[in-house]
Design an enzyme around this catalytic site. Structure first.
Site, PDB file in Angstrom:
ATOM      1  N   ASP A   9      -0.381  -7.453   1.596  1.00  0.00           N
ATOM      2  CA  ASP A   9       0.183  -6.101   1.607  1.00  0.00           C
ATOM      3  C   ASP A   9       1.709  -6.157   1.742  1.00  0.00           C
ATOM      4  OD1 ASP A   9       0.400  -3.398   1.689  1.00  0.00           O
ATOM      5  OD2 ASP A   9      -0.487  -3.119   3.678  1.00  0.00           O
ATOM      6  N   GLY A  27       2.533   6.311   8.831  1.00  0.00           N
ATOM      7  CA  GLY A  27       3.939   6.644   8.612  1.00  0.00           C
ATOM      8  C   GLY A  27       4.864   5.509   9.010  1.00  0.00           C
ATOM      9  N   SER A  65       3.976   2.342   8.340  1.00  0.00           N
ATOM     10  CA  SER A  65       3.689   1.281   7.370  1.00  0.00           C
ATOM     11  C   SER A  65       4.905   0.850   6.579  1.00  0.00           C
ATOM     12  CB  SER A  65       2.658   1.770   6.368  1.00  0.00           C
ATOM     13  OG  SER A  65       1.401   1.592   6.889  1.00  0.00           O
ATOM     14  N   GLY A  66       4.929  -0.421   6.265  1.00  0.00           N
ATOM     15  CA  GLY A  66       6.043  -0.962   5.486  1.00  0.00           C
ATOM     16  C   GLY A  66       7.211  -1.335   6.371  1.00  0.00           C
ATOM     17  N   HIS A 120       0.815  -1.217   0.000  1.00  0.00           N
ATOM     18  CA  HIS A 120       0.000   0.000   0.000  1.00  0.00           C
ATOM     19  C   HIS A 120       0.849   1.268   0.000  1.00  0.00           C
ATOM     20  CE1 HIS A 120       0.211   0.214   4.524  1.00  0.00           C
ATOM     21  NE2 HIS A 120       0.186   1.495   4.247  1.00  0.00           N
TER      22      HIS A 120
HETATM   23  N1  ARG Z   1      -1.331   2.180   7.137  1.00  0.00           N
HETATM   24  C1  ARG Z   1      -0.506   2.913   8.013  1.00  0.00           C
HETATM   25  C2  ARG Z   1       0.617   3.592   7.260  1.00  0.00           C
HETATM   26  O1  ARG Z   1       0.474   3.779   6.074  1.00  0.00           O
HETATM   27  C3  ARG Z   1      -0.015   2.117   9.162  1.00  0.00           C
HETATM   28  C4  ARG Z   1      -1.134   1.629   9.936  1.00  0.00           C
HETATM   29  C5  ARG Z   1      -0.754   0.874  11.115  1.00  0.00           C
HETATM   30  N2  ARG Z   1      -1.797   1.118  12.031  1.00  0.00           N
HETATM   31  C6  ARG Z   1      -1.916   0.547  13.173  1.00  0.00           C
HETATM   32  N3  ARG Z   1      -2.898   0.891  13.958  1.00  0.00           N
HETATM   33  N4  ARG Z   1      -1.043  -0.379  13.581  1.00  0.00           N
HETATM   34  O2  ARG Z   1       1.564   4.074   7.816  1.00  0.00           O
END
Ligand code: ARG
Length: 463
Positions: free
Chosen positions: A312, A407, A409-410, A260
């Site tokens: 993902d 932030g 993510s990944g 994503h």
């Molecule tokens: N999708 C988010 C990103 O792009 C990270 C989400 C993780 N969220 C969580 N509650 N653990 O950075």
């Protein structure tokens, strides 16, 4: 019955009201009189009035008590009908579903276990039904078998292998040996059989690509800000000069991140991406000595579903290889078929938001411990209600408070086992951040080992 001489009416007397001391005296006298009468002494006409007063007080008290009793009774009777309300139902449901009973027995689907002895680098195998670790005869050994074994161990490739004379290692192995079976076997698990000795008198010594280790560096105890070198595989992925996502180094040229992070409009813009490694403060990324690494290729998993967040995961190939150091190192991958059991202590790191509702991204890399939550529990109606696919895993706390956020993510969810750190999850999604009953959801890397190896191999220039 007359209430004429009732002290209550004296109390009602405005004159008495106007003379608080007078009124008080009356009450005291009345009180004394009542007590005296009840004890059966000096019952006067005045006392009779007081008895009537007492009766009245008692009646009022009784009525009051009755009213309170009825009120409590009504409240009690009404209670079940309160819990019929949607909120109430939710509560009842929640507590019963949140206490998911875990199966005590965790089945391990593996039949063969591999390890490399730290003392003499010999490959040792334990066949599921036998309790001992046995060395492996050199006959029929080749480098592609070595690569397969290294990958079973979560390392990307073989770096060295050779046959070692049994006579050179001394008499430490008396329980037998493992021999590679003849004939082509498609499955690594069916390759091995137990033998009394090795025909060549040689056993296999092996070295896999080193990963998941940290240099011995000083650290802040109890701190949440990471120190340089603590998570040496952590990278910051910049898109159009902004920190966008995290990532993890798995080889000198490949980084694992979330699909994503890179899909859609960001995917074709390869030149807009820059990878920063060996940093803990984002501001240092801007400094001259930290020129970021350009990206040569982005591969995201074709099964990635942006609605369900399934699959993902993505790979980024750097144009030039990283130089490994104390602050830049690769992380290991999980072992094949390895499922971290409920409660396994793992760690997350990233430059994501530090407040669930804020827009504040820290300059310094943050770290936090998070335990793995079983998919059974995470999929229960009080958590994600069936949204967790077999390619996801949950980690965090039922009560919230500690979690990854936008932030991050990944970036990595790493767990330590066999003395090395493994990339068990990729930070993927979650409902809000750090909310109770909404732990972080991660891409389960163990489900993508084949895909990762295929992508890297197809690329050929794998370093
Ligand atoms: N999708 C988010 C990103 O792009 C990270 C989400 C993780 N969220 C969580 N509650 N653990 O950075």
């Amino acid at each position: 019955m007359s209430l004429d001489g009732d002290p209550l009416s004296v109390m009602d007397n405005p004159a008495a009201d106007r003379h608080p001391f007078h009124s008080e005296t009356t009450s005291v006298a009345a009180a004394q009189g009542v007590w005296g009468c009840l004890r059966g002494t000096h019952c006067t006409g005045h006392a009779h009035r007081l008895v009537r007063l007492l009766a009245a007080v008692c009646a009022v008290g009784l009525l009051g008590g009755l009213a309170v009793g009825v009120w409590f009774l009504v409240k009690l009777l009404l209670r079940p009908s309160y819990s019929q309300s949607p909120a109430g139902l939710g509560d009842t449901k929640e507590t019963s579903f949140c206490n998911v009973t875990e199966d005590n027995f965790i089945s391990d689907p593996r039949k063969v276990f591999y390890r490399i002895s730290p003392e003499n680098s010999l490959l040792e195998i334990q066949l599921g039904n036998l309790p001992t670790w046995l060395p492996v005869c050199y006959e029929r050994w080749n480098s592609s078998l070595g690569t397969m074994v290294c990958r079973q161990l979560g390392s990307l490739r073989l770096t060295e292998h050779k046959g070692v004379n049994l006579t050179d290692i001394g008499p430490i192995y008396n329980d037998g040996f493992i021999q590679i079976t003849s004939g082509h076997k498609s499955n690594l698990e069916n390759m091995w059989q137990v033998r009394g000795n090795c025909i060549t008198g040689k056993v296999i010594a092996l070295q896999c690509f080193e990963c998941g280790t940290r240099a011995k560096l000083p650290r802040i105890i109890g701190g949440v800000e990471a120190t340089l070198g603590r998570w040496p595989w952590q990278v910051s992925l910049y898109y159009s000069n902004r920190h966008t996502c995290g990532g993890s180094i798995i080889t000198s040229q490949w980084v694992v991140t979330a699909a994503h992070c890179v899909h859609n409009y960001r995917l074709p813009q390869i030149s807009s991406w820059v990878v920063y490694a060996g940093i803990v403060t984002r501001s240092s990324a801007k400094m001259a000595q930290h020129i970021g690494y350009a990206v040569e290729k982005i591969i995201y998993n074709k099964n990635y579903n942006h609605r369900s967040h399934d699959n993902d995961i993505a790979l980024m190939k750097l144009r030039t290889p990283l130089n490994f150091s104390d602050t830049i190192r690769p992380v290991c991958l999980p072992q094949y078929n390895y499922d971290a059991p409920d409660g396994t202590q793992c760690w997350i790191s990233g430059w994501g938001y530090t407040q669930p509702d804020g827009v504040h991204s820290p300059d310094t890399l943050k770290e936090a411990p998070v335990p793995v939550i079983s998919t059974k529990k995470c999929n229960s109606s009080c958590m994600y209600n069936g949204e967790i696919t077999p390619r996801m895993l949950c980690a965090g706390y039922t009560e919230g408070k500690v979690d990854a956020c936008q932030g991050d993510s990944g970036g990595p969810l790493v767990c330590q086992d066999d003395n090395v750190w493994r990339l068990v999850g990729v930070i993927s999604w979650g409902t809000g951040c750090a909310e109770p009953n909404h732990p972080g959801v991660y891409t389960k890397v163990a489900q993508f080992l084949g895909w990762i190896y295929d992508m890297i191999e197809v690329d050929r220039t794998f370093v």
